[in-house]
Design a protein around this motif. Structure first.
Motif, short mmCIF file in Angstrom:
data_model
loop_
_atom_site.label_atom_id
_atom_site.label_comp_id
_atom_site.label_asym_id
_atom_site.label_seq_id
_atom_site.Cartn_x
_atom_site.Cartn_y
_atom_site.Cartn_z
N UNK A 80 0.63 -1.31 -0.01
CA UNK A 80 0.12 -0.12 0.09
C UNK A 80 0.80 1.46 0.10
N UNK A 81 0.52 2.14 -0.81
CA UNK A 81 1.31 3.35 -0.97
C UNK A 81 1.22 4.23 0.33
N UNK A 82 2.21 4.62 0.74
CA UNK A 82 2.15 5.36 2.20
C UNK A 82 1.43 6.72 1.86
N UNK A 83 0.37 6.94 2.50
CA UNK A 83 -0.37 8.53 2.17
C UNK A 83 0.53 9.63 2.70
N UNK A 84 1.38 9.26 3.66
CA UNK A 84 2.16 10.27 4.03
C UNK A 84 3.44 10.76 3.06
N UNK A 85 4.18 9.69 2.70
CA UNK A 85 5.11 9.94 1.65
C UNK A 85 4.46 10.29 0.20
N UNK B 221 -4.86 5.12 8.07
CA UNK B 221 -4.34 4.00 7.47
C UNK B 221 -2.90 3.84 7.17
N UNK B 222 -2.54 5.20 6.82
CA UNK B 222 -0.93 5.08 6.71
C UNK B 222 -0.05 4.70 7.89
N UNK B 223 -0.60 5.00 8.95
CA UNK B 223 -0.02 4.50 10.22
C UNK B 223 -0.26 3.22 10.66
N UNK B 224 -1.22 2.45 10.21
CA UNK B 224 -1.55 1.03 10.95
C UNK B 224 -1.62 0.13 9.65
N UNK B 225 -0.36 -0.79 9.58
CA UNK B 225 -0.32 -1.68 8.58
C UNK B 225 -1.43 -2.84 8.68
#
Lengths: 302, 215
Positions: free
Chosen positions: A1-6, B99-103
């Motif tokens: 999953x592409x990281x939203x933050x990056x 969601x980006x923080x929880x894999x």
């Protein structure tokens, strides 16, 4: 999953560099961190979201309330502080450099933007930081360069006329024009200067004499004198562009003066002052520090 | 309902300023007749930097005025937010960040990954210390030997330490390879972001995201 933050950081990186600096530089960060301490929340990523347009300006307070459970008052306080100190300056920078978000503007559109800026935000533009001023100077040069082949197009003269008619208030002290009380507008200051110094080309010595000796200018604060000097110099640089440009190497050309560049001009040798390289304010300070009269300054001029 | 899309478009809208000197007249132009209402809305737009919505705000206010309802800034803005997808954008941003923080691993698996990453990347302790220093405004205990041309302010030094720490973390997490799991991959991707010309804000956001992921 592409990281939203990056992903968001990549988008931030793609913004024009001056906007990145305005929103993410040390000055902005200080404001952000003060708010973080005040409300015990993290705001860095949220600022990135607004900068990249993931959140719109009208979303800000709703986001802060929903994400952090803040009251409406607290969310409004954060929004207002950021608008005034972080997003506002970035917006002003884009206003002064419209090509940052619309790089394909036609020359006619660029001219219209500069005309509007000179009509509506001239004092703010002259007082802006060096990034904004440099951007405006470059735009003006680009437009003039594009019109060089056409003798009928005189962009710099049109801008000079706008300044001459500008009704924005420039200073705060009482002002008299031709012996009568008047508003200290840009237009009236120019009329006063022309009445006293004539309508021909003027150098920095004439300007400094006016700043030091004229009834209206001599009581101004240092800041207001600086603003007045920059306004008169801008008018001269536009009205007498050919004469000014001939005196200065191309790399030194400017319409609106940039303070930090000017502060580099040194006083050379003891008792041998290069007045032509000094700003009017510096000349005035020199004169005051040494009890020089305007006549003394004239004699010292090389 | 219109949900605006496209970063370039939204960025340009947020920072659009061609209308910044003109908010009062466009509101009148949209049909609002009451002078006090117009001025109140114009000032609100200026304060909240809603220049890109000036026309829409004027139209909503005019519609309320014509229908005989009282026109308040809150009322107009509620209409604007509903019509132009504000709640959707807010919810989407919050959800994506979460969601980006929880894999998508089980709770136990995540716990194991965290323990492994923290145990095998000693620089994580440095990161937490550097972040604490940044929060408290304290400088580093040991003065850095900064190169020529580097600004010597305390804040610059704090950020230099953060960048150095993030670089070290990136190297260590790459050495961990697949052993770092999804969390390791996430940290690897994040810690690669700070570059030479990154703003302090970007560095802070990366450091905070990593700090949160191992807390």
């Amino acid at each position: 999953m592409a990281n939203y933050i990056t992903e968001c950081l990549k988008k931030f990186k793609a913004l024009p560099r001056p906007v990145q600096e305005a929103v993410g530089g040390f000055a902005a960060l200080e404001i952000i961190q003060d708010l973080e301490k005040k409300y015990q929340i993290k705001l860095g990523f949220f600022v990135i979201l607004v900068a990249i347009g993931e959140l719109m300006m009208e979303d800000i307070e709703g986001y802060l309330q929903k994400k952090y459970g803040l009251s409406a008052e607290a969310a409004a306080d954060i929004n207002d502080t950021l608008q005034e100190n972080v997003f506002g300056p970035a917006i002003e920078m884009v206003a002064a450099n419209p090509e940052l978000i619309a790089p394909n503007l036609t020359i006619a559109e660029q001219k219209k933007n500069i005309f509007n800026l000179f009509k509506e935000k001239l004092v703010e533009t002259i007082s802006a930081d060096s990034n904004i001023i440099n951007g405006v100077n470059i735009l003006i040069f680009n437009i003039i360069a594009s019109e060089l082949a056409d003798e009928n197009l005189m962009f710099e003269n049109d801008l000079a006329k706008i300044i001459l008619e500008n009704q924005a208030r420039l200073t705060s002290k009482p002002f008299r024009l031709l012996g009568k009380p008047a508003e200290p507008t840009i237009a009236n200051w120019l009329k006063d200067f022309i009445a006293k110094c004539g309508s021909d080309y003027f150098n920095s010595l004439i300007l400094s004499e006016y700043l030091i000796n004229s009834e209206n200018a001599k009581n101004l604060s240092a800041e207001e004198k600086k603003l007045l000097a920059k306004t008169l110099t801008l008018y001269r640089n536009l009205k007498f562009f050919s004469a000014t440009a001939a005196e200065v190497p191309m790399e030194g050309w400017e319409f609106i003066s940039v303070d930090e560049e000017r502060s580099k001009t040194p006083v050379i040798n003891e008792n041998n002052y290069n007045l032509e390289n000094m700003t009017p304010i510096e000349i005035k300070a020199l004169g005051e520090a040494n009890n020089f009269t305007a006549e003394d300054l004239k004699k010292m001029s090389r | 309902m219109e949900v605006e899309g496209g970063v370039a478009k939204n960025f340009a809208a947020n920072f659009r300023s061609s209308a910044m000197t003109q908010t009062h007249e466009p509101i009148h132009g949209a049909g609002v007749e009451n002078e006090a209402t117009t001025e109140e809305l114009a000032q609100y737009i200026q304060k909240k930097k809603l220049y890109s919505k000036t026309a829409e705000i004027g139209q909503e206010a005019a519609a309320l005025e014509k229908s005989g309802q009282s026109v308040t800034t809150d009322g107009v803005m509620a209409q604007i937010k509903a019509k132009y997808g504000s709640d959707e954008r807010v919810n989407s941003a919050i959800q994506k960040e979460s969601e980006a923080q929880v894999e998508p691993a089980g709770e136990e698996k995540q716990k194991e990954e965290k323990q492994k990453v923290v145990a095998e990347i000693p620089e994580m302790g440095d990161l937490i210390r550097a972040m604490n220093d940044l929060k408290s405004g304290r400088g580093p205990d040991v003065p850095l030997n900064l190169g020529k041309g580097t600004l010597n302010s305390q804040e610059m030094r704090q950020f230099n330490i953060l960048i150095q720490t993030l670089n070290n973390i990136n190297k260590s997490v790459r050495d961990l390879g697949a052993g770092g799991g999804a969390l390791g991959n996430n940290i690897k991707e994040l810690s690669r972001r700070p570059e030479k010309n990154s703003t302090p804000l970007e560095i802070k956001v990366v450091a905070e995201a990593i700090e949160k992921s191992i807390s």
